[in-house]
Scaffold this motif. Structure first.
Motif, short mmCIF file in Angstrom:
data_model
loop_
_atom_site.label_atom_id
_atom_site.label_comp_id
_atom_site.label_asym_id
_atom_site.label_seq_id
_atom_site.Cartn_x
_atom_site.Cartn_y
_atom_site.Cartn_z
N PHE A 42 -3.61 4.59 -1.38
CA PHE A 42 -4.46 5.16 -0.34
C PHE A 42 -4.27 6.67 -0.34
O PHE A 42 -3.29 7.19 0.19
CB PHE A 42 -4.08 4.56 1.02
CG PHE A 42 -4.99 4.96 2.14
CD1 PHE A 42 -6.28 4.47 2.21
CD2 PHE A 42 -4.55 5.82 3.14
CE1 PHE A 42 -7.12 4.83 3.26
CE2 PHE A 42 -5.37 6.19 4.19
CZ PHE A 42 -6.66 5.69 4.25
N SER B 67 -0.36 1.92 5.44
CA SER B 67 0.58 2.05 4.33
C SER B 67 1.93 1.38 4.61
O SER B 67 2.42 1.37 5.73
CB SER B 67 0.81 3.52 3.99
OG SER B 67 -0.41 4.14 3.66
N SER C 90 -3.23 -4.76 -3.51
CA SER C 90 -2.40 -3.57 -3.40
C SER C 90 -3.34 -2.37 -3.34
O SER C 90 -4.41 -2.39 -3.93
CB SER C 90 -1.46 -3.44 -4.60
OG SER C 90 -0.52 -4.49 -4.62
N TYR C 91 -2.91 -1.32 -2.63
CA TYR C 91 -3.72 -0.12 -2.50
C TYR C 91 -2.91 1.12 -2.88
O TYR C 91 -1.71 1.21 -2.59
CB TYR C 91 -4.17 0.10 -1.05
CG TYR C 91 -5.12 -0.92 -0.47
CD1 TYR C 91 -6.12 -1.51 -1.23
CD2 TYR C 91 -5.04 -1.27 0.88
CE1 TYR C 91 -7.00 -2.44 -0.66
CE2 TYR C 91 -5.92 -2.18 1.46
CZ TYR C 91 -6.89 -2.77 0.68
OH TYR C 91 -7.76 -3.67 1.24
N CYS D 97 0.85 -1.19 0.00
CA CYS D 97 0.00 0.00 0.00
C CYS D 97 0.88 1.24 0.00
O CYS D 97 1.75 1.40 0.87
CB CYS D 97 -0.91 0.01 1.23
SG CYS D 97 -1.88 1.55 1.41
N LYS E 298 -6.56 -6.72 2.45
CA LYS E 298 -5.27 -6.65 1.75
C LYS E 298 -4.50 -7.95 1.93
O LYS E 298 -3.93 -8.49 0.98
CB LYS E 298 -4.47 -5.46 2.28
CG LYS E 298 -3.08 -5.30 1.70
CD LYS E 298 -2.46 -4.01 2.21
CE LYS E 298 -1.01 -3.89 1.82
NZ LYS E 298 -0.14 -4.77 2.63
#
Length: 281
Positions: free
Chosen positions: A208, A220, A205-206, A41, A199
């Motif tokens: 943010f 994160s 996957s992010y 992330c 997740k």
């Protein structure tokens, strides 16, 4: 493995100057470059007007940049054929800030969640129903909620519906554009916990996107700071962020208002602490 690459992206809006009949470029993003690895992330922090949401739209394929490339799974999303674009769109989902404007108010929760399944999957009605039940239960709601309409949910509950819709196709990357900003602190914390669990469970996957530093830290693996359309710096640890001498980062650190007195000296730490962003700040 690198999932998303943003390469030297610049974006501007053209505006007409009143009475002069000339177009004037309003620069929003300038030479943005970063990458997101699989199962990670990237938290993108910035104040209002920094260009965060515009960058999210560029990555989602909504607004094409004037310069640069967006490579998703190795493909330039603005230079692919229709079949490839559809496949990439399946693997790239989004959850926006306003949970209510993100859905059709006339649709039930079941219709909202199953919409991507109808568009991309060839399931029987029974398989579709079972999948939707699994999804709504996975985000902390129940089967009986499937018959409800958006106005019957709280903001946090409806955001769970939006998250269920986003994970329905088991995407590779989800863009979370201020997705917890409009929620109260308790609900925000619960949604962040849910996102962290998903997740891990789905290998997501992010990206943010947020103005909330503490929210970004909670989820994160890496932090990027955006200011006036420029990516100021990327940080791989809390220690890097808190020891940065950049004036923009210093102002962001000073804006942190901890709820508990034991956290209120963290902005004055000179070093000695390492760890991922997901640790409590």
């Amino acid at each position: 493995m690198c999932l998303l690459q943003v390469k030297q992206v610049s974006f501007s809006y053209n505006t007409n100057k009143l009475f002069k009949g000339k177009n004037q470029a309003n620069q929003i993003l300038t030479d943005i470059s970063f990458a997101i690895e699989e199962r990670t992330c990237l938290g993108l922090i910035g104040t209002s007007g920094a260009g965060k949401s515009t960058l999210g739209k560029v990555i989602l394929g909504i607004q094409q940049p004037q310069q640069g490339q967006v490579l998703f799974q190795g493909h330039d999303i603005y230079n692919v054929n229709r079949a490839t674009r559809k496949k990439l769109r399946r693997d790239l989902q989004v959850v926006f800030q306003d949970s209510y404007s993100s859905v059709n108010p006339r649709m039930t929760a079941e219709q909202i969640i199953k919409e991507p399944l109808e568009n991309y999957e060839k399931l029987t009605l029974g398989e579709q129903r079972r999948t939707v039940i699994e999804l709504i239960e996975r985000v902390g709601l129940s089967e009986k909620d499937l018959k409800k309409h958006p106005h019957q949910f709280s903001g946090g509950q409806l955001q769970r519906i939006n998250i269920a819709r986003a994970i329905a196709l088991k995407p590779k990357l989800i863009v979370l554009d201020e997705s917890v900003s409009s929620l109260d602190m308790v609900t925000q914390s619960l949604i962040l916990e849910l996102l962290a669990e998903l997740k891990d469970d789905f290998g997501l996957s992010y990206l943010f996107i947020t103005h909330d530093i503490k929210a970004a830290f909670s989820i994160s693996d890496q932090i990027g700071v955006l200011e006036k359309g420029e990516l100021i710096e990327l940080y791989d640890s809390k220690d890097q962020f808190f020891s940065s001498k950049h004036p923009v980062v210093s102002r962001l650190r000073d804006s942190i208002l901890a709820e508990h007195p034991r956290f209120r000296t963290i902005g004055r730490r000179s070093g000695g602490e390492t760890g991922s962003f997901s640790e409590e700040i």
